[in-house]
Scaffold this motif. Sequence first.
Motif, PDB file in Angstrom:
ATOM      1  N   ARG A 200      41.911  35.535  42.707  1.00 33.88           N
ATOM      2  CA  ARG A 200      41.766  36.379  41.379  1.00 33.88           C
ATOM      3  C   ARG A 200      40.574  36.296  40.957  1.00 33.88           C
ATOM      4  NH1 ARG A 200      39.366  32.728  37.386  1.00 33.88           N
ATOM      5  NH2 ARG A 200      39.659  32.391  35.153  1.00 33.88           N
ATOM      6  N   TYR A 201      40.228  37.312  39.869  1.00 34.49           N
ATOM      7  CA  TYR A 201      38.965  38.492  39.616  1.00 34.49           C
ATOM      8  C   TYR A 201      39.095  38.134  37.725  1.00 34.49           C
ATOM      9  CZ  TYR A 201      39.566  40.824  44.369  1.00 34.49           C
ATOM     10  OH  TYR A 201      39.164  40.765  45.459  1.00 34.49           O
TER      11      TYR A 201
ATOM     12  N   GLU B 102      34.761  45.833  35.879  1.00 37.93           N
ATOM     13  CA  GLU B 102      35.558  44.490  34.452  1.00 37.93           C
ATOM     14  C   GLU B 102      36.894  44.355  35.208  1.00 37.93           C
ATOM     15  OE1 GLU B 102      34.341  45.880  30.537  1.00 37.93           O
ATOM     16  OE2 GLU B 102      32.265  45.067  30.977  1.00 37.93           O
ATOM     17  N   PHE B 103      36.905  44.497  36.409  1.00 34.71           N
ATOM     18  CA  PHE B 103      38.005  43.793  36.606  1.00 34.71           C
ATOM     19  C   PHE B 103      38.699  43.179  37.020  1.00 34.71           C
ATOM     20  CE2 PHE B 103      40.875  43.324  40.566  1.00 34.71           C
ATOM     21  CZ  PHE B 103      41.819  44.284  40.145  1.00 34.71           C
ATOM     22  N   ASN B 104      40.142  42.522  36.089  1.00 29.43           N
ATOM     23  CA  ASN B 104      40.391  41.183  36.397  1.00 29.43           C
ATOM     24  C   ASN B 104      42.101  41.441  36.250  1.00 29.43           C
ATOM     25  OD1 ASN B 104      38.847  40.043  33.893  1.00 29.43           O
ATOM     26  ND2 ASN B 104      39.020  41.634  33.465  1.00 29.43           N
TER      27      ASN B 104
ATOM     28  N   HIS C  38      51.498  43.517  34.683  1.00 31.10           N
ATOM     29  CA  HIS C  38      51.806  42.149  34.405  1.00 31.10           C
ATOM     30  C   HIS C  38      50.480  41.495  34.691  1.00 31.10           C
ATOM     31  CE1 HIS C  38      56.035  42.897  34.861  1.00 31.10           C
ATOM     32  NE2 HIS C  38      55.581  43.670  35.631  1.00 31.10           N
ATOM     33  N   HIS C  39      50.291  39.989  34.340  1.00 35.16           N
ATOM     34  CA  HIS C  39      49.429  39.185  35.486  1.00 35.16           C
ATOM     35  C   HIS C  39      48.246  40.130  35.006  1.00 35.16           C
ATOM     36  CE1 HIS C  39      51.892  36.752  38.577  1.00 35.16           C
ATOM     37  NE2 HIS C  39      52.739  37.700  38.597  1.00 35.16           N
ATOM     38  N   GLN C  40      48.125  40.295  33.763  1.00 35.30           N
ATOM     39  CA  GLN C  40      46.557  40.559  32.805  1.00 35.30           C
ATOM     40  C   GLN C  40      45.484  41.909  34.034  1.00 35.30           C
ATOM     41  OE1 GLN C  40      45.234  36.595  31.895  1.00 35.30           O
ATOM     42  NE2 GLN C  40      46.449  36.052  32.046  1.00 35.30           N
TER      43      GLN C  40
END
Length: 675
Positions: free
Chosen positions: A90-91, A51-53, A32-34
């Motif tokens: 947010r990241y 590259e954490f999102n 979830h949540h990209q």
Amino acid sequence: MQFYLIFAALLYGYVYGEQYRGKHLGKLNSYHHQVSGDVYAVDEFTLLLTEFNYDGNGPDTFFWAGASNRPGPQGFIVPDEHSKTNVLDRYFNKDFTLTLPDRKKITDIKWFAIYDLFTQSAFGDVYIPEEFEPPAVQTISTFSKKSHGVSSGALKVLDAKTLLIPDFTYNGAGKDTYFWVGVGPQPSSKGTKVPDEAGYLEPLRLYSKETVTLELPGELTIFDIDWLSVYNVETKENYGSVIVPDNPNVPPSLVKIIPHKSSLPNCLQLHKDFQVSWEIFGPQITIQLVGQVGEDHYLAFGLSGAPDKTQMLGSDVAIAYIDGYRGFTNDYNITANSPCVKVLGQYKGVCRDDVIGGIDNNQMHTASREDGINYITYRRTLISSESGDREFKEEGSSQLIWAIGRLDHKNEPAFHDIYPRGSLSIELGRKEPYNTCFPFTRTVKELREPWDRPKIIDRTLRTYTATLGPAGGKRGYQGITGMPSNGLAWYINGLLIPEIWMRRGFTYAIRIFGGNNPHSAEFYNPLIITDEPHGGLERLSEAAQKKIRVLAGVQYTLRGQPRPTSAGPLCLARHKGVDRRLDDDFPTFRKFNRSLSFTCEEGEPAIIEVTPNSSWPDVVYYNSYTHHNMGWKLHIVDSLSLAFTSAAPAQTLVTTTTTATATIATVFCLLFVFR
């Protein structure tokens, strides 16, 4: 702070292409949540996310880890990259490290997740493989004992770029011998030179059961080599070596790699932190000096004063530095091993050409400072018309001289901290381009504490003895005062620049053995007391002299010219068969002092008698009349009570009793002085 440095170093290496990030645990499973990204184990306590999102929309979401079979409420919060346990924001494509709390280890958990406590659901996770071994320091074998006394304890691979050699021994007899690494089944001439523990690329010195830490140069890592050797390049002989195992499971390096490629065809790596590049075109040579130095440091480069060896006396050097946005490459001539002073009406020492009646032949071209590195380019003619300047030869070998040091408060070069021990010869006009340079590297260095700051607080003491000795590197004069040194400093009652307490209304005598030969640029040091910390009154302009209050050691002529009154015979402590570049390796001044030899000239000392009064400032300074930065503080007080004395730190209190327990060599010297 340490966590941030780990992250910064890993991130920088990633940006510049260094691939090894530790042991890859896998990609985050995205629910979830990209959530997305890669997770690495840096060591047994630290995770690296690359590259954490995450979109930041979870109501009560944290980094979460646990030992249950799958992510759930039975876990614990992992602090974020700022060591906070706040709800996650947010990241977007972020790289950072996370450290497990309470010294928990990666082997203590089965999974790592981005977990929301409100919904009790994982937005993304990665599982720790069974029997997972996180990167750790690896112990390998000892040096093989082939010749020249080479031996060691078992080497340790600390990380991807760092090797630690315990109890390393080598007799230093090899002429062209270095730490040497390469690939293949055994050491060979097809290898790479490794800077020694101080960053030097010159032949190895003598070692006796010393702990040596080596950093592989440039972009080279432990995965690129098969062996480390103590290797003689001239005779192609391996004095001792150790095999490096394939792909050791070690932590990634925290070394920051800073690539640099010179636009000039020739480049010589003088030191881990200093490169020189050049090109000869017509009657001129273009030189670029690149150095990883502090903002208050200089780079010195030029031609030796002797045709067959490195020699400061008679050398012709450029002192290059950046002051604000402006670069300088001042032309200097060296006629004595001291800062520039006037000796019987003539300047001697490290003096600018335009001060001694010459011309500055260096033409400044470009200067910039980026990421802690100075880039300075200048031009000069190969052959100068001045007698003090040396010729840059197009044919044959030239002996080079170089150094790195701090600038003093007048932007003049103080004593150099980094300089070569042996000769360095190069053909400047060779036909084929020459390049031994590699990228600069930077690591987080543990700052060495200065030696104990000595204090003399004794209300019964009325007589002091002032002699000269080495300033003691960055842990000595520089560490104690925060100012650059000229190489020598005052030793008061056998102690390096102690702070001294004196009472107003009492008379004190200072017996001075600083040298009384005015022909000597280095060893003529009358003692003075002033209200400013630098000294060197003789080197100042008349206008600058008038701004200083001189309290002792100087008389003025009818024309108002200062004349020193306190020049006594020379008592000098010298290094005794020890490389002075290793001064900082001594843990205490006492051990450093024991390594010195002491000599005293015959003759009676000069004596200054001072009686501080109410007009004296609370803090004044003893120094040299001829040179800057050789002494330190005198505290002028109204009373010295027993309570005040006993309140000082025990290790810094020095009385006549402790003075009597100085090193045997010091005592013998002082006995000679007092005879």
